[in-house]
Scaffold this motif. Structure first.
Motif, PDB file in Angstrom:
ATOM      1  N   GLU A  52     -39.868  61.138  28.098  1.00  0.00           N
ATOM      2  CA  GLU A  52     -40.989  60.278  28.296  1.00  0.00           C
ATOM      3  C   GLU A  52     -41.451  59.733  26.638  1.00  0.00           C
ATOM      4  OE1 GLU A  52     -42.680  58.458  30.439  1.00  0.00           O
ATOM      5  OE2 GLU A  52     -41.412  59.194  31.987  1.00  0.00           O
ATOM      6  N   TYR A  53     -41.331  60.762  26.013  1.00  0.00           N
ATOM      7  CA  TYR A  53     -41.975  60.591  24.468  1.00  0.00           C
ATOM      8  C   TYR A  53     -40.842  60.217  23.540  1.00  0.00           C
ATOM      9  CZ  TYR A  53     -46.450  62.750  26.068  1.00  0.00           C
ATOM     10  OH  TYR A  53     -47.597  63.072  26.750  1.00  0.00           O
ATOM     11  N   GLY A  54     -39.634  60.375  24.182  1.00  0.00           N
ATOM     12  CA  GLY A  54     -38.552  60.003  23.299  1.00  0.00           C
ATOM     13  C   GLY A  54     -38.415  61.112  22.188  1.00  0.00           C
ATOM     14  N   LEU A  55     -38.528  62.301  22.290  1.00  0.00           N
ATOM     15  CA  LEU A  55     -38.774  63.397  21.305  1.00  0.00           C
ATOM     16  C   LEU A  55     -37.041  63.615  20.641  1.00  0.00           C
ATOM     17  CD1 LEU A  55     -41.193  65.936  22.789  1.00  0.00           C
ATOM     18  CD2 LEU A  55     -41.486  64.027  21.225  1.00  0.00           C
ATOM     19  N   ASN A  56     -37.375  63.830  19.473  1.00  0.00           N
ATOM     20  CA  ASN A  56     -35.992  64.217  18.675  1.00  0.00           C
ATOM     21  C   ASN A  56     -36.174  65.817  18.559  1.00  0.00           C
ATOM     22  OD1 ASN A  56     -33.778  64.729  17.382  1.00  0.00           O
ATOM     23  ND2 ASN A  56     -34.633  63.372  15.413  1.00  0.00           N
ATOM     24  N   CYS A  57     -35.136  66.409  19.381  1.00  0.00           N
ATOM     25  CA  CYS A  57     -35.280  67.964  19.263  1.00  0.00           C
ATOM     26  C   CYS A  57     -34.447  68.478  18.054  1.00  0.00           C
ATOM     27  CB  CYS A  57     -34.740  68.637  20.499  1.00  0.00           C
ATOM     28  SG  CYS A  57     -35.748  68.225  21.946  1.00  0.00           S
ATOM     29  N   ALA A  58     -33.931  67.531  17.316  1.00  0.00           N
ATOM     30  CA  ALA A  58     -33.517  68.032  15.799  1.00  0.00           C
ATOM     31  C   ALA A  58     -34.580  68.171  14.948  1.00  0.00           C
ATOM     32  CB  ALA A  58     -32.380  66.965  15.367  1.00  0.00           C
ATOM     33  N   ASP A  59     -35.671  67.576  14.967  1.00  0.00           N
ATOM     34  CA  ASP A  59     -36.876  67.745  14.284  1.00  0.00           C
ATOM     35  C   ASP A  59     -37.636  69.135  14.542  1.00  0.00           C
ATOM     36  OD1 ASP A  59     -39.342  67.654  12.981  1.00  0.00           O
ATOM     37  OD2 ASP A  59     -39.640  65.699  13.406  1.00  0.00           O
ATOM     38  N   ALA A  60     -37.789  69.999  13.501  1.00  0.00           N
ATOM     39  CA  ALA A  60     -38.436  71.400  13.552  1.00  0.00           C
ATOM     40  C   ALA A  60     -39.577  71.233  13.968  1.00  0.00           C
ATOM     41  CB  ALA A  60     -38.184  72.025  12.429  1.00  0.00           C
ATOM     42  N   ARG A  61     -40.375  70.109  13.716  1.00  0.00           N
ATOM     43  CA  ARG A  61     -41.906  69.997  14.133  1.00  0.00           C
ATOM     44  C   ARG A  61     -41.805  69.748  15.503  1.00  0.00           C
ATOM     45  NH1 ARG A  61     -43.664  65.159  10.683  1.00  0.00           N
ATOM     46  NH2 ARG A  61     -41.581  64.777  11.224  1.00  0.00           N
ATOM     47  N   VAL A  62     -40.938  69.206  16.100  1.00  0.00           N
ATOM     48  CA  VAL A  62     -41.050  68.752  17.681  1.00  0.00           C
ATOM     49  C   VAL A  62     -40.414  69.944  18.344  1.00  0.00           C
ATOM     50  CG1 VAL A  62     -39.743  67.828  19.553  1.00  0.00           C
ATOM     51  CG2 VAL A  62     -40.208  66.493  17.266  1.00  0.00           C
ATOM     52  N   GLN A  64     -41.199  73.107  17.268  1.00  0.00           N
ATOM     53  CA  GLN A  64     -42.377  74.091  17.296  1.00  0.00           C
ATOM     54  C   GLN A  64     -43.393  73.469  18.228  1.00  0.00           C
ATOM     55  OE1 GLN A  64     -44.312  73.837  13.561  1.00  0.00           O
ATOM     56  NE2 GLN A  64     -45.570  75.860  13.768  1.00  0.00           N
ATOM     57  N   HIS A  65     -43.694  72.220  18.192  1.00  0.00           N
ATOM     58  CA  HIS A  65     -44.778  71.596  19.322  1.00  0.00           C
ATOM     59  C   HIS A  65     -44.330  72.358  20.592  1.00  0.00           C
ATOM     60  CE1 HIS A  65     -47.725  69.020  21.067  1.00  0.00           C
ATOM     61  NE2 HIS A  65     -46.882  68.601  21.742  1.00  0.00           N
ATOM     62  N   LEU A  66     -43.006  71.875  21.063  1.00  0.00           N
ATOM     63  CA  LEU A  66     -42.508  72.287  22.490  1.00  0.00           C
ATOM     64  C   LEU A  66     -42.809  73.632  22.691  1.00  0.00           C
ATOM     65  CD1 LEU A  66     -39.366  70.056  22.806  1.00  0.00           C
ATOM     66  CD2 LEU A  66     -41.620  69.805  24.112  1.00  0.00           C
ATOM     67  N   MET A  67     -42.448  74.597  21.813  1.00  0.00           N
ATOM     68  CA  MET A  67     -42.654  75.870  22.112  1.00  0.00           C
ATOM     69  C   MET A  67     -44.192  76.371  21.998  1.00  0.00           C
ATOM     70  SD  MET A  67     -39.825  77.654  22.274  1.00  0.00           S
ATOM     71  CE  MET A  67     -39.630  76.008  23.481  1.00  0.00           C
ATOM     72  N   GLN A  68     -45.034  75.625  21.251  1.00  0.00           N
ATOM     73  CA  GLN A  68     -46.614  75.767  21.521  1.00  0.00           C
ATOM     74  C   GLN A  68     -46.747  75.408  22.942  1.00  0.00           C
ATOM     75  OE1 GLN A  68     -48.332  73.441  18.302  1.00  0.00           O
ATOM     76  NE2 GLN A  68     -48.153  75.360  16.938  1.00  0.00           N
TER      77      GLN A  68
END
Length: 91
Positions: A52-62, A64-68
């Motif tokens: 839905e958000y079109g997240l790029n899981c190669a990005d470390a910030r993404v 980290q956010h998903l793990m939170q």
């Protein structure tokens, strides 16, 4: 034989995961306290969030956010960001 855990998310005894699903302390905690059923719920929700958000899981910030969000979903109040255009499955 299936390893049983008392799932803190579902508050019941249920089959556990075969191995920690993510590295580090969070993965160990999930393996010890979360059932396969609850983990599968998180994986479905995470997939919806990524799509839905079109997240790029190669990005470390993404990641980290998903793990939170994962920790909040499994161990916290169970609340995560609302996924737009998502209709929860009917029970």
């Amino acid at each position: 034989m299936t390893r049983m855990v008392h799932c803190v998310k579902l508050d019941k005894d249920a089959p556990g995961l075969a191995y920690p699903p993510v590295p580090g302390e969070l993965g160990k905690r999930i393996w010890a306290q979360i059932s396969k059923e609850a983990w599968d719920e998180w994986v479905r929700l995470q997939t919806m969030m990524i799509n839905e958000y079109g997240l790029n899981c190669a990005d470390a910030r993404v990641r980290q956010h998903l793990m939170q969000q994962c920790e909040n979903f499994l161990f916290g109040a169970g609340k995560v960001e609302i996924v737009p255009n998502c209709t929860p499955p009917k029970e």
